[in-house]
Scaffold this active site. Structure first.
Site, PDB file in Angstrom:
ATOM      1  NE  ARG A 101      39.230  51.580  46.112  1.00  0.00           N
ATOM      2  CZ  ARG A 101      39.910  50.117  44.872  1.00  0.00           C
ATOM      3  NH1 ARG A 101      40.463  49.040  45.255  1.00  0.00           N
ATOM      4  NH2 ARG A 101      39.172  50.197  43.894  1.00  0.00           N
ATOM      5  CG  HIS A 128      34.699  51.137  41.258  1.00  0.00           C
ATOM      6  ND1 HIS A 128      35.471  52.128  41.949  1.00  0.00           N
ATOM      7  CD2 HIS A 128      35.994  49.910  41.028  1.00  0.00           C
ATOM      8  CE1 HIS A 128      36.525  52.338  41.302  1.00  0.00           C
ATOM      9  NE2 HIS A 128      36.481  50.388  40.446  1.00  0.00           N
ATOM     10  CD  GLN A 131      36.821  49.535  36.185  1.00  0.00           C
ATOM     11  OE1 GLN A 131      38.280  49.889  37.656  1.00  0.00           O
ATOM     12  NE2 GLN A 131      37.284  49.713  35.367  1.00  0.00           N
ATOM     13  CG  ASP A 230      33.886  42.797  40.544  1.00  0.00           C
ATOM     14  OD1 ASP A 230      35.023  42.056  40.616  1.00  0.00           O
ATOM     15  OD2 ASP A 230      33.087  43.204  41.033  1.00  0.00           O
ATOM     16  CB  CYS A 270      36.559  46.708  37.352  1.00  0.00           C
ATOM     17  SG  CYS A 270      35.130  45.316  38.352  1.00  0.00           S
ATOM     18  NE  ARG A 298      39.065  52.993  37.015  1.00  0.00           N
ATOM     19  CZ  ARG A 298      39.667  52.428  38.381  1.00  0.00           C
ATOM     20  NH1 ARG A 298      39.979  51.013  39.024  1.00  0.00           N
ATOM     21  NH2 ARG A 298      39.621  53.617  39.789  1.00  0.00           N
TER      22      ARG A 298
END
Ligand code: CP
Ligand code: NVA
Length: 316
Positions: A101, A128, A131, A230, A270, A298
């Site tokens: 990340r 991402h 996700q 988001d 998310c 996830r």
């Protein structure tokens, strides 16, 4: 070497297998742990905060019989200037895979190029993908029903993406939708329309730029099967928060806007969310809000991705 840096790193014909594995892992939860990663250590190399990605990977690796090793960038020599390439080469001698990340997507690309173990993108400023796979799986579980065709259930569905339409989540939906056969309508301020990077990515893969951008949020949500948003100021954009909040106000996921989508539309985020900013609390609490299913999935999807990559890696 098979990596998962972007949605399209699994081809259309591989998707059904990855989604089926996630469904299987979800059904198995709490029963005998799988040994897919027995004897393996997978390192999580993170330069940004994380709740869901970190915990789902750590728990997922453990449930697959492996050992997760969390490394904050500043705890290792990378934070003191050791190159991305040397970090990748050295870690590849110790661990069986890396989850990264960071900010610059190119750092993950460089890391993967130098690594001799699989690398998974756990979020960059650009994409991402973990996700998006979990999100698509969350919708597919509902639409396909038990035993139904998960990936097939996504075809032709429309997602409306609101707010910041030129950062990781929006980019990932544009790329992901092109793989899943979905339609994307994005609504946000003109200055945040999808940028050249995602257009270049689509072009490089020979994919048509099959998305629609509008400054009218009601136009975007019309006939939408999913309404998605988001945060307006992502990690690394804290200094711009005030300006962004002012500009993106008309794109808040309000109950009124959600009601303008299909009557059975799902609401997705998310997370983490900022209730009262990009989304009203009433929308987060709506029975058609699946935000915590997305979060749970996830874990199951991460395990499916790990298992698939480790099988590829083990193949002669
Ligand atoms: N959605 C998501 O990636 O959350 P974290 O930042 O908590 O990992
Ligand atoms: N766009 C957000 C996503 C967090 C999961 C960020 O990058 O901070």
């Amino acid at each position: 070497m098979k990596h998962f840096l972007k949605e399209t790193d699994f081809k259309a014909h591989e998707l059904a297998g990855v989604f089926a594995l996630a469904r299987e892992f979800k059904a198995q939860r709490g029963r005998a742990a799988s040994a897919v990663l027995a004897g393996q250590t997978w390192a999580l190399l993170f330069s940004k905060s994380s709740t869901r990605t970190r915990v789902s990977f750590e728990v997922g690796i453990h449930e697959l019989g492996g050992n997760p090793l969390f490394l904050n960038r500043n705890d290792i020599q990378l934070g003191r200037g050791e190159s991305v390439e040397d970090t990748a080469r050295v870690l590849s001698r110790f661990v069986h895979g890396l989850i990264v990340r960071t900010f610059d997507h190119n750092d993950v690309v460089r890391l993967a190029a130098a690594a001799s173990v699989p690398v998974i993108n756990g979020l960059t400023d650009f994409l991402h993908p973990c996700q998006i796979y979990s999100d698509a799986f969350t919708a597919a579980e509902i639409w396909a029903g038990p035993g139904g065709d998960l990936v097939g259930s996504l075809k032709g569905r429309k997602i409306a993406y609101l707010g910041d339409t030129c950062f990781n989540m929006a980019n990932s939906w544009i790329l992901g939708a092109s793989l899943f056969g979905m339609k994307v309508a994005l609504a946000g301020p003109q200055v945040y329309e999808p940028g050249p990077e995602i257009k270049a990515q689509l072009a490089a893969e020979g994919r048509a730029a099959d998305y629609q951008f509008t400054t009218d949020p009601f136009e975007a949500v019309k006939d939408a099967d999913i309404v998605y948003t988001d945060v307006w100021a992502s990690m690394g954009q804290e200094d711009e928060a005030e300006e962004r909040i002012a500009q993106m106000q008309p794109y808040a996921a309000t109950a009124k806007l959600f009601a303008a989508a299909k009557p059975d539309a799902l609401f997705m985020h998310c997370l983490p969310a900022h209730p009262g900013e990009e989304v009203e609390q009433a929308v987060l609490d709506n029975p058609r809000s699946v935000i915590f299913d997305q979060a749970e999935n996830r874990l199951h999807m991460q395990k499916a991705i790990l298992a698939t990559l480790s099988r590829h890696h083990a193949a002669p």
